[in-house]
Scaffold this active site. Structure first.
Site, PDB file in Angstrom:
ATOM      1  N   HIS A  41      52.244  95.272  37.363  1.00 30.60           N
ATOM      2  CA  HIS A  41      53.205  95.149  36.646  1.00 30.60           C
ATOM      3  C   HIS A  41      54.176  96.367  36.665  1.00 30.60           C
ATOM      4  O   HIS A  41      55.214  96.573  36.289  1.00 30.60           O
ATOM      5  CB  HIS A  41      53.020  95.049  34.960  1.00 30.60           C
ATOM      6  CG  HIS A  41      52.411  93.562  34.876  1.00 30.60           C
ATOM      7  ND1 HIS A  41      53.516  92.531  35.261  1.00 30.60           N
ATOM      8  CD2 HIS A  41      51.618  92.868  34.226  1.00 30.60           C
ATOM      9  CE1 HIS A  41      52.961  91.285  34.870  1.00 30.60           C
ATOM     10  NE2 HIS A  41      51.863  91.561  34.332  1.00 30.60           N
ATOM     11  N   ASP A 114      53.394  95.923  23.645  1.00 29.90           N
ATOM     12  CA  ASP A 114      54.052  94.738  23.384  1.00 29.90           C
ATOM     13  C   ASP A 114      53.515  93.484  23.922  1.00 29.90           C
ATOM     14  O   ASP A 114      53.419  92.272  23.584  1.00 29.90           O
ATOM     15  CB  ASP A 114      55.547  94.592  23.534  1.00 29.90           C
ATOM     16  CG  ASP A 114      56.369  95.375  22.715  1.00 29.90           C
ATOM     17  OD1 ASP A 114      55.743  96.030  21.836  1.00 29.90           O
ATOM     18  OD2 ASP A 114      57.527  95.587  22.853  1.00 29.90           O
ATOM     19  N   GLU A 230      59.831  98.488  15.258  1.00 31.70           N
ATOM     20  CA  GLU A 230      60.370  98.483  16.456  1.00 31.70           C
ATOM     21  C   GLU A 230      61.700  98.302  16.048  1.00 31.70           C
ATOM     22  O   GLU A 230      62.290  98.202  15.032  1.00 31.70           O
ATOM     23  CB  GLU A 230      59.790  97.418  17.364  1.00 31.70           C
ATOM     24  CG  GLU A 230      58.632  98.018  17.922  1.00 31.70           C
ATOM     25  CD  GLU A 230      58.106  97.328  19.438  1.00 31.70           C
ATOM     26  OE1 GLU A 230      58.888  96.452  19.908  1.00 31.70           O
ATOM     27  OE2 GLU A 230      57.086  97.570  19.906  1.00 31.70           O
TER      28      GLU A 230
END
Ligand SMILES: Cc1cc2nc3c(=O)[nH]c(=O)nc-3n(C[C@H](O)[C@H](O)[C@H](O)COP(=O)(O)OP(=O)(O)OC[C@H]3O[C@@H](n4cnc5c(N)ncnc54)[C@H](O)[C@@H]3O)c2cc1C
Length: 496
Positions: A41, A114, A230
């Site tokens: 990723h 997340d 957040e």
């Protein structure tokens, strides 16, 4: 964003396989580079090994587990100690699998990202951050022990007490010092449910004041604080109902025009409180008590309630939606910065209200963290202030003909933001950093560079590991084309 070919891919069945490959690479006369690939990723080729060998860390567990008779398969599964509240996991394990395995014991890790389809070794090589970081620290602060194969091919166990230099080097170490084959992660009793709340602000300083207040409550009993903080910036209406904020839609879509946004920009604070049967009766009261202390737009409270696992796995739902529309496998010129608290309002003026214009092409996260929760002995870099913000520009480039959505445009904006910070003297640090020259890396690490360099000399003296980070050049780079294939016992090397 980046494409390059290795000579071969190793699918290891065990840590010993990884060690055998690196021993061979380290001892090879002509030289051979090796990069671990978590789930791939990283967006700038950090897990690649041009002309070298990529070790595919994720997926190998499933393959070995398919062979039920194999002792390796048993060793590869997450192993939970309920008594000592930890789990031992393979370095290529996905966090979603760690969660599933620990939940079977009513336990869960404390600090998250997340998105859970990332590997343990991949996030521990960076930091692993999310809304819990203000309270529990990043994922690298929640590791008790590691097994690491160094750049010399030694398989070592390390922790605070044992081989501590290697332990701290590897955490946040960008894959430079060794390959994590096992991590021991601290656990807590898993909460059952989550109250998830979003409120809007039109005033940036009220927004950041409230975020900073909420993170200052770390360490208080759970009933007096939130569990997750957040936030995100909304500069165009398309964004508020986008993939990261399906929360608002389709039942209650938000119209920016209905809210008096300051200079066209809104800020959304996102908080959660965990609870279970024993606290179910007081959760409403606790949430209301906390909300009363905040200064958001009174009509803008959006609340939802869901199982803990659904909250943690929320981004995967958005992924599936995007995949079905062909919008997942597009270039993501993502750009993450840690910005010191003292300059966050300058950043707001110069970036959110200026450089970005009124179209952002993706979510922009912004939330503060406490530096005191980061272990300064690790390799991770953060700004020199007690509180700093993550600003994450998570944008997708689309080939729609609209110039402002093109990859070139978004990458140019990222460079503009870096230039703005440099010119304004904002001492931001890149998270998931990407540089192309060693001087930039020296600047990134600042005072820590000498230590980083020394650790490299000790644990990977031939600079064969994670060359995709472009920090060190292998001394034999010009010879790698002639490297002969290596056979390791019990594993597959697939020639590319
Ligand atoms: C949709 C999405 C959401 C994300 N959300 C967050 C978030 O909320 N918070 C956050 O912190 N990050 C987040 N990230 C970023 C993520 O942490 C990085 O991409 C990270 O690199 C982990 O990805 P990976 O497991 O695929 O590792 P890779 O990208 O494959 O590897 C990353 C680096 O670590 C090295 N590496 C990989 N495995 C090992 C190992 N076992 N031992 C040693 N080195 C290794 C690689 O060589 C490479 O240099 C997100 C990424 C995506 C795509």
């Amino acid at each position: 964003m980046t494409r390059t070919k290795p000579q071969a891919v190793l699918h290891p069945a065990s840590a010993e396989d990884v060690a055998r490959l690196i021993q061979a690479a380290y001892g090879s006369a002509q030289g051979l580079t090796v990069s671990a690939r978590g789930h791939g990723h990283s967006i700038n080729g950090q897990a690649q090994a041009t002309n070298g060998v990529v070790i595919k860390m994720s997926g190998s567990r499933e393959r070995t587990a398919a062979d039920q008779t194999s002792a390796v398969a048993a060793a590869a599964r997450p192993r939970v100690s309920e008594r000592e509240m930890y789990v031992d996991v393979w370095g290529g394990e996905l966090w979603i699998e760690v969660l599933k395995a620990t939940l079977e014991h009513g336990l869960a890790p404390k600090s998250w990202t997340d998105y859970l389809y990332l590997t343990v070794g991949g996030t521990l090589s960076n930091a692993g951050i999310s809304g819990q970081t203000f309270n529990h620290g990043p994922q690298i602060a929640n590791v008790q022990e590691l097994d690491v194969v160094t750049g010399k091919g030694e398989l070592l166990t390390c922790s605070e007490e044992k081989n501590s230099e290697l332990f701290h080097a590897v955490l946040g170490g960008l894959g430079q010092f060794g390959i994590i084959t096992r991590a021991r992660i601290a656990l807590e009793p898993a909460p059952q449910r989550v109250r998830w709340i979003r409120v809007l602000y039109s005033n940036f300083s009220s927004f950041t004041k409230d975020q900073e207040f909420l993170i200052s409550l770390h360490g208080l009993p759970a009933s007096q604080r939130v569990d997750y903080v957040e936030g995100f910036v909304i500069v165009d209406e398309g964004l508020i109902n986008n993939w990261r904020s399906s929360f608002f839609s389709p039942r209650n879509p938000v119209k920016l025009s209905s809210i008096n946004a300051d200079e066209g920009v809104l800020y959304c604070l996102e908080i959660t409180k965990n609870y279970d049967e024993s606290t179910a009766e007081t959760i409403d009261q606790e949430v209301e008590g906390l909300l009363r202390k905040l200064d958001f737009i009174p009509t803008s409270v959006f609340t939802t309630d869901l199982p803990y696992v659904d909250f943690l796995d929320r981004v995967h739902k958005a992924e599936l939606k995007l995949r079905s529309k062909g919008l997942w496998d597009v270039p993501h010129p993502w750009f993450n910065l840690f910005v010191p608290k003292s300059r966050i309002s300058d950043f707001d003026e110069g970036v959110f209200k200026s450089i970005l214009g009124n179209k952002t092409s993706g979510p922009i996260l912004i939330y503060p963290m406490n530096k005191g929760k980061w272990d300064q002995r690790s390799s991770a870099m953060t700004p020199d202030e007690d509180v700093f913000y993550l600003v994450a520009l998570l944008r997708s480039a689309l080939d729609t003909g609209d110039e402002t959505q093109s990859l070139e445009y978004l990458m140019h904006q990222n460079r503009q933001i870096l230039r703005f910070c440099a010119n304004a003297g904002i001492k931001a640090k890149q998270y998931l950093p990407h540089y192309t020259t060693q001087q930039e890396w020296v600047d990134h690490f600042g005072d820590k560079w000498a230590q980083f360099h020394m650790r490299k000399m000790e644990f990977d003296p031939r600079h064969i590991l994670a060359i995709g980070q472009r920090i060190f050049t292998p001394s034999f780079a010009h010879n790698t084309k002639n490297t002969k294939p290596i056979n390791t016992h019990n594993s597959i090397i697939a020639s590319s």
